[in-house]
Design a protein around this motif. Sequence first.
Motif, PDB file in Angstrom:
ATOM      1  N   ASP A 145     -10.516   4.775   6.780  1.00  0.00           N
ATOM      2  CA  ASP A 145     -10.481   4.297   5.369  1.00  0.00           C
ATOM      3  C   ASP A 145      -9.093   3.487   5.062  1.00  0.00           C
ATOM      4  O   ASP A 145      -9.318   2.440   4.452  1.00  0.00           O
ATOM      5  CB  ASP A 145     -10.254   5.385   4.639  1.00  0.00           C
ATOM      6  N   TYR A 146      -8.178   3.996   5.972  1.00  0.00           N
ATOM      7  CA  TYR A 146      -6.985   3.251   5.576  1.00  0.00           C
ATOM      8  C   TYR A 146      -6.805   1.875   6.340  1.00  0.00           C
ATOM      9  O   TYR A 146      -6.296   0.887   5.704  1.00  0.00           O
ATOM     10  CB  TYR A 146      -5.629   3.948   6.214  1.00  0.00           C
ATOM     11  N   ASP A 147      -7.513   1.877   7.323  1.00  0.00           N
ATOM     12  CA  ASP A 147      -7.600   0.586   8.143  1.00  0.00           C
ATOM     13  C   ASP A 147      -8.386  -0.283   7.251  1.00  0.00           C
ATOM     14  O   ASP A 147      -7.901  -1.627   7.064  1.00  0.00           O
ATOM     15  CB  ASP A 147      -8.518   0.823   9.324  1.00  0.00           C
TER      16      ASP A 147
ATOM     17  N   VAL B 205      -2.858   5.124  -2.735  1.00  0.00           N
ATOM     18  CA  VAL B 205      -4.448   5.416  -2.219  1.00  0.00           C
ATOM     19  C   VAL B 205      -4.491   6.682  -1.867  1.00  0.00           C
ATOM     20  O   VAL B 205      -3.204   7.523  -1.730  1.00  0.00           O
ATOM     21  CB  VAL B 205      -4.413   4.600  -1.274  1.00  0.00           C
TER      22      VAL B 205
ATOM     23  N   THR C  66      -4.774  10.469  -0.537  1.00  0.00           N
ATOM     24  CA  THR C  66      -3.858  10.883   0.739  1.00  0.00           C
ATOM     25  C   THR C  66      -4.711  11.681   1.525  1.00  0.00           C
ATOM     26  O   THR C  66      -4.099  12.318   2.580  1.00  0.00           O
ATOM     27  CB  THR C  66      -2.709  11.850   0.218  1.00  0.00           C
TER      28      THR C  66
ATOM     29  N   LEU D  28       0.897  -1.373  -0.042  1.00  0.00           N
ATOM     30  CA  LEU D  28      -0.098  -0.156   0.075  1.00  0.00           C
ATOM     31  C   LEU D  28       0.911   1.056  -0.210  1.00  0.00           C
ATOM     32  O   LEU D  28       2.028   1.326   0.871  1.00  0.00           O
ATOM     33  CB  LEU D  28      -0.855  -0.072   1.226  1.00  0.00           C
TER      34      LEU D  28
ATOM     35  N   LEU E  89       3.739  -1.240   3.988  1.00  0.00           N
ATOM     36  CA  LEU E  89       3.033  -0.015   3.524  1.00  0.00           C
ATOM     37  C   LEU E  89       4.246   1.052   3.627  1.00  0.00           C
ATOM     38  O   LEU E  89       5.132   1.183   4.351  1.00  0.00           O
ATOM     39  CB  LEU E  89       2.474   0.442   4.891  1.00  0.00           C
TER      40      LEU E  89
ATOM     41  N   VAL F  21       4.394   5.070   3.332  1.00  0.00           N
ATOM     42  CA  VAL F  21       3.842   6.332   3.595  1.00  0.00           C
ATOM     43  C   VAL F  21       4.713   7.471   3.905  1.00  0.00           C
ATOM     44  O   VAL F  21       5.784   7.503   4.248  1.00  0.00           O
ATOM     45  CB  VAL F  21       3.128   5.984   4.900  1.00  0.00           C
TER      46      VAL F  21
ATOM     47  N   CYS G 243       0.670   5.357   0.494  1.00  0.00           N
ATOM     48  CA  CYS G 243      -0.116   6.573   0.707  1.00  0.00           C
ATOM     49  C   CYS G 243       0.986   7.760   0.744  1.00  0.00           C
ATOM     50  O   CYS G 243       1.565   7.990   1.830  1.00  0.00           O
ATOM     51  CB  CYS G 243      -0.731   6.326   2.182  1.00  0.00           C
TER      52      CYS G 243
ATOM     53  N   GLN H  26      -2.384   9.095  10.374  1.00  0.00           N
ATOM     54  CA  GLN H  26      -3.428   8.503  10.027  1.00  0.00           C
ATOM     55  C   GLN H  26      -3.468   6.925   9.934  1.00  0.00           C
ATOM     56  O   GLN H  26      -4.479   6.353   9.839  1.00  0.00           O
ATOM     57  CB  GLN H  26      -4.052   8.747   8.722  1.00  0.00           C
ATOM     58  N   PHE H  27      -2.360   6.317  10.240  1.00  0.00           N
ATOM     59  CA  PHE H  27      -2.276   5.043  10.288  1.00  0.00           C
ATOM     60  C   PHE H  27      -1.540   4.421  11.544  1.00  0.00           C
ATOM     61  O   PHE H  27      -2.199   3.155  11.989  1.00  0.00           O
ATOM     62  CB  PHE H  27      -0.935   4.454   9.377  1.00  0.00           C
TER      63      PHE H  27
END
Length: 517
Positions: free
Chosen positions: A101-103, A93, A95, A67, A114, A116, A69, A123-124
């Motif tokens: 949403d990220y979960d 994905v 931003t 993933l 990930l 990021v 971000c 946010q994570f």
Amino acid sequence: MASEQSVGAPYNAADDLIGRNLKAGRGDKTAFIDKDGPHSYADLEARACRVANLLTARGIRADDRVLMCMTDTVDFPAAFLGAIKAGIVPIPVNTRLTAEDYDFMLEDSRARALIVSEPLLPQFESHIGTHRYLETVIVSGADAGGHILLSDALADQPATFETAPTRADDICFWLYTSGTTGKPKGAVHLHSHLSDTAELYALPILGIREDDIVFSAAKLFFAYGLGNGLTFPMAVGATAVLLEGPPDPKSVCAILKDQGVTIFYGVPTLYGMLLASGELPATGEHRMRAATSAGEALPTELFKRFKDKTGVEILDGLGSTEMLHIFLSNRPGEVRPGASGKPVPGYELRLVDEDGTVIEEADAMGTLEVKGPTSAIMYWSQRGKSRETFCGAWTRTGDKYVRDAEGYYSHAGRSDDMLKVGGIYVSPVEVENALLGHEAVLECAVVGHPDHDQLIKPKAYVVLREGLSGDEALADEIKAYVKQALAGYKYPRWVEFTDELPKTATGKIQRFKLRAS
């Protein structure tokens, strides 16, 4: 095109996009310009190889998901292409989403890594430890917050990598839908799809060249932005300017002026903001030779005002996450303001009625379906939704369109946005276009709203131009204006003034939120 590769023949999208530039002697040419300055094609190749080595060293293998971000810096194309070189599946994905949403996306994709950008890491943090498949977290920035710092990790990796033996029909990357109508869906794309969008749209429609400098206000995580800012320039050895922060009018106009941008990619909302800002460079103050718009239908009024100001026609078109980029577009010198143009060669379009019957006659409204080589193969782990959208060779867009006798398609709204007033379909787009003709209106959105008899009528949400304030008199004036412009039953029965409209990060108005308010 990549899709013409023989079955089973080796083909890797990243190896193609980078390799074609190195083979053409463009290693020293600037591929990307970001906040830190220019980065050459040779530098991009080295960065991508280091990413591939880093991921494989962490135990990430072919067909595993990563993933992404990430903000728009050179780290994005390096990570995206590096993963692809290794046969790993990157998933860029949005931003601007929430931790929830990220979960969902991490759990849905079963991503093993990930990557990021530092400002997005908070946010994570609340859920990073809950995902059973997630093993590696890599942070692009200055502070990794206890995770792996990308810049440090890449410095320890070799600048060469033996490309994975992928094929054109192998899964290459995913893009999640923008979620304007509910939970995002992971649209699964193949290695062939990237170069096919360039061959079918960027070269013949835009005429993109090696000497172009391109800038996309739409971010790289968005299907539209990925083509604009990565695939298209790399396909011909052009240069792309990346903006890390939000595309506000001041930043965008500075790039257009200072970087000598020749192709600009925007969305209708941004074009309106640029025109209202007073900072948009006029004819003779820029180098733009082409501009495009997608995401939503471009109002005729914005097209005319932009052309009057800059001397450049905006090529409005229609694309989707599912089809990866634009498949219906206006052509230079053949623009029909208010229309989305004609099918891009290589794609077939048709309109169908509510029973699925193909509509042959002109000027009849139907749901648009498209057939072409860049269609996603499915939504990940959503068989029912996949069956609804991907119907054999045809992909259902969910957009209502009208095709005239000359073959031009005009957008009439999303299927779930259409209104039926007095038994007659009303397109919210048509009403919005009329509203935008009023001098006080900066932005607007029209949705259905029940009256005292619970019959649906149009309701307008209006953002006024700077310095103006809304009152009942202005609302009545706007209603009367639309009444004169359209058939009487189409005018908004209510006008509600608001400071802003709910939108996705790609600029699409989320009408479902307005309907629920």
